[in-house]
Design a protein around this motif. Structure first.
Motif: not given
Ligand code: WTA
Length: 649
Positions: A34-40, A49-56, A470-472
């Protein structure tokens, strides 16, 4: 379950964004990484400011958290407007179609940008800043979009209240989130009928708890004569005039609140579903592009009102984030006649059309003639949302409206999910009428039994989601404990949708409807508890129980059992009075279809009303009552059935 399969049309598949193999590959990737997928995917937006952290995320109650793209900053309005200006400044962002078929307006991205900036500056001049709440109570007019985007631009949080809700409902929603500003219109117009919006606002602001409101902005829709309270009320147009057409877009944290939208649940009063900025916008933009197979020259029309989540995500945010042209329709499908939808389709050359099953069923009743009068040649895809679509309505939509050439996407989702979670992707997934088919990327549905055991393969039970997307929604405004309690405690560690579902041998999902005490009436969500509390507030009513009953057009109707206080006698006048009370307290959409007088209600020995039995009686399924031995007084059931058969209404 209908076993009919509609294959992806060849010509559609060839040109579609995604084909069958793409779906499988990307779905697997979205679950595995999921991190790789949603980062893209997240890069489809402009980030300040671009994100570096995706899913937590964790649905475990003791370690609960939902954050996405959480060190990034962006502005939602800038993503919906500014970044399109260079390439699409003159492209139409919104086509507004009035209730009166002679009225329409095209608003380009550049014009919309200017109006949003002016409105944002106007709000600022009233002292509205990041995190402040603004209630929007408007009809389907461009000002609604302008107001929503203006809030987003300065980081204020909008709470749109559907124009069909009463003054009481509006008051409750204003008080709950403590809005300092209300934006409304003098009057609304739907199907030729006027709606006294400003008057409702005035009444709402008399209620206790609404003193938080300092300013009321009133747009002139009809030029009606409304009373304006000095110092509090101002004309929207006057305030905007003279404001600068530039307004810097605030750099907002990905997790900063974007909006609150009140929705009904099983218990208590409606809750303020809170959505945040980054994840929400990524998710609605992506689903809007792929589920509707969006192209640059599409004219997209979602018929929902902006007062509902469908209007937020697929009239406004999804389409504008994608630089699309979105149609905003002020009126209703039956005015001036049953051909209105198709007249509009032809007038604006609509290519993608998204509506609710209740509208399809209502139009089906009028026969094919009003459809066939219009060419509908421009259409290339049809969508459905809001409630289960019965296969007959699906087939009619496909054959008559779409002339058999347009794929139909039956999209399942909720206010809480922000965007579409289960739906065909039109070039990749074969359709089965009545099934929402397969999950979108990153979405992991599962079916559990009442004890919470996961069921594999072909199964029927409660629909849950086992991981975040992400839309939750992030919380219930002002009541985080209620959020966790409502959605994550029934089946610990999983998000419970409140819906039942079946899964077939192809892994397709078939949503069977709500399994909790939420009604879905003509695609509108209503809580039985809210309607009951409106009824028991009447001095003659001792007790009331509300259940859904099958309804040919609305999907579900509202069936009410009322027990009167000792000494009161039932009458037609009282019935009318009770109906009016519900309209007054909630709104016309909650008007009961049937009121049955009940000398008493079926209860367990511990005093709990057995709604299961009331639902069966309302549906005339007296032979399927199941076990009634746990009732305190089983005799109650016979008398209710007798009353029902005598045609109590
Ligand atoms: C129902 C509307 C079957 C469901 C977007 C859900 C559906 C509730 C579908 C959410 C569908 C929505 N098939 N049922 N395609 N879409 N529902 O919050 O019961 O107004 O839980 O969101 O509508 O309603 P809401």
């Amino acid at each position: 379950m209908s076993e009919k399969i509609h294959k992806v049309p060849d010509d559609f598949a060839t040109l579609a964004h995604l084909r069958q193999a793409d779906y499988q590959r990307l779905y697997q990737e979205s679950i595995r990484d999921p991190n790789g997928f949603w980062a893209r995917i997240g890069r489809r937006l402009d980030w300040i400011q671009p994100y570096t952290k995706i899913k937590d995320t964790s649905f475990d109650e003791h370690d609960f958290r939902i954050r996405w793209f959480y060190d990034g900053k962006l502005n939602v309005a800038a993503n919906c407007l500014d970044r399109h200006l260079l390439k699409r400044g003159d492209k139409t962002a919104i086509i507004w179609e009035g209730d009166d078929p002679r009225l329409s307006e095209h608003i380009s991205y550049r014009q919309l940008h200017e109006r949003v900036c002016q409105c944002a500056n106007a709000l600022k001049s009233l002292g509205v800043g990041p995190g402040d709440r603004v209630t929007i109570y408007l009809p389907m007019i461009p000002e609604a979009a302008v107001a929503m985007l203006a809030c987003a631009r300065i980081g204020a949080v909008h709470s749109v209240v559907f124009g069909g809700f009463s003054a009481d409902s509006l008051a409750g929603r204003i008080a709950d989130c403590g809005s300092s500003v209300v934006i409304t219109a003098d009057e609304g117009l739907r199907g030729g009928r006027r709606i006294a919006l400003k008057e409702n606002v005035d009444e709402a602001l008399k209620a206790s708890g609404t003193q938080c409101v300092k300013h009321v902005l009133v747009t002139r829709r009809l030029g009606s004569n409304v009373s304006m309270q000095k110092g509090r009320d101002r004309w929207f147009e006057d305030l905007l005039q003279g404001q600068s057409k530039e307004c810097p877009a605030a750099a907002m944290d990905a997790e900063s609140p974007l909006f609150i939208l009140y929705t009904s649940g099983s218990t208590g009063q409606p809750k303020g579903v809170l959505h945040t900025s980054g994840g929400y916008l990524v998710f609605v933009a992506m689903t809007h592009e792929l589920v509707f197979d969006l192209r640059e020259d599409d004219i997209f029309w979602c018929t929902a009102d902006v007062g509902w989540v469908t209007g937020h995500s697929y009239v406004l945010y999804g389409p504008l984030a994608n630089g699309a042209t979105t149609v905003m329709f002020e009126g209703v499908p039956s005015y001036p006649d049953a051909g209105r939808f198709w007249q509009i389709v032809d007038k604006h050359a609509v290519t993608l059309f998204y509506t609710a099953p209740t509208a399809i069923r209502a139009l089906m009743r009028e026969g094919e003639e009003p459809v066939k009068q219009w060419s509908r040649r421009s259409l290339r895809l049809l969508g459905s949302v809001g409630e289960p679509i019965n296969p007959e309505a699906w087939e009619w939509y496909h054959r008559v409206v779409g002339d058999g050439r347009c794929p139909v996407v039956d999209t399942w989702w909720q206010t809480e999910t922000g965007g579409i979670l289960i739906s065909p992707l039109p070039g990749a997934i074969d359709q089965k009428p009545g099934s929402a088919t397969l999950p979108f990327f990153g979405v992991q549905p599962a079916i559990v039994d009442n004890e919470g055991n996961m069921l594999d393969g072909v199964a029927e039970g409660n629909l849950v989601l086992i991981d975040s997307w992400p839309g939750q929604m992030r919380t219930v405004f002002g009541d985080h404990a209620r959020f966790v309690e409502t959605y994550f405690r029934t089946f610990p560690g999983k998000y419970f949708t409140g819906d039942g579902a079946k899964r077939d041998a192809d892994g397709y999902y078939w949503i069977t409807g709500r399994v909790d005490d939420v009604l879905n009436v003509a695609g509108h969500r209503l809580g039985t508890a809210e309607i009951e509390s409106a009824l028991v507030a009447h001095p003659k009513v001792a007790e009331a129980a509300v259940v859904g009953c099958p309804h040919d057009v609305k999907g579900q109707g509202i069936y009410v059992y009322v027990t009167l206080n000792l000494g009161e006698t039932p009458s037609e006048e009282l019935r009318t009075e009770l109906r009016n009370r519900v309209r007054q307290e909630i709104g016309a959409i909650a008007t009961p279809d049937f009121i049955q007088w009940a000398p008493s209600l079926p209860k367990t020995r511990s005093g709990k009303i057995m709604r299961r039995i009331l639902r069966k009686i309302a549906a005339n399924e007296h032979d399927q009552l199941g076990d009634i031995s746990t009732l305190a007084d089983p005799g109650v059931v016979d008398s209710l059935i007798r009353e029902r058969l005598n045609g109590s209404d």
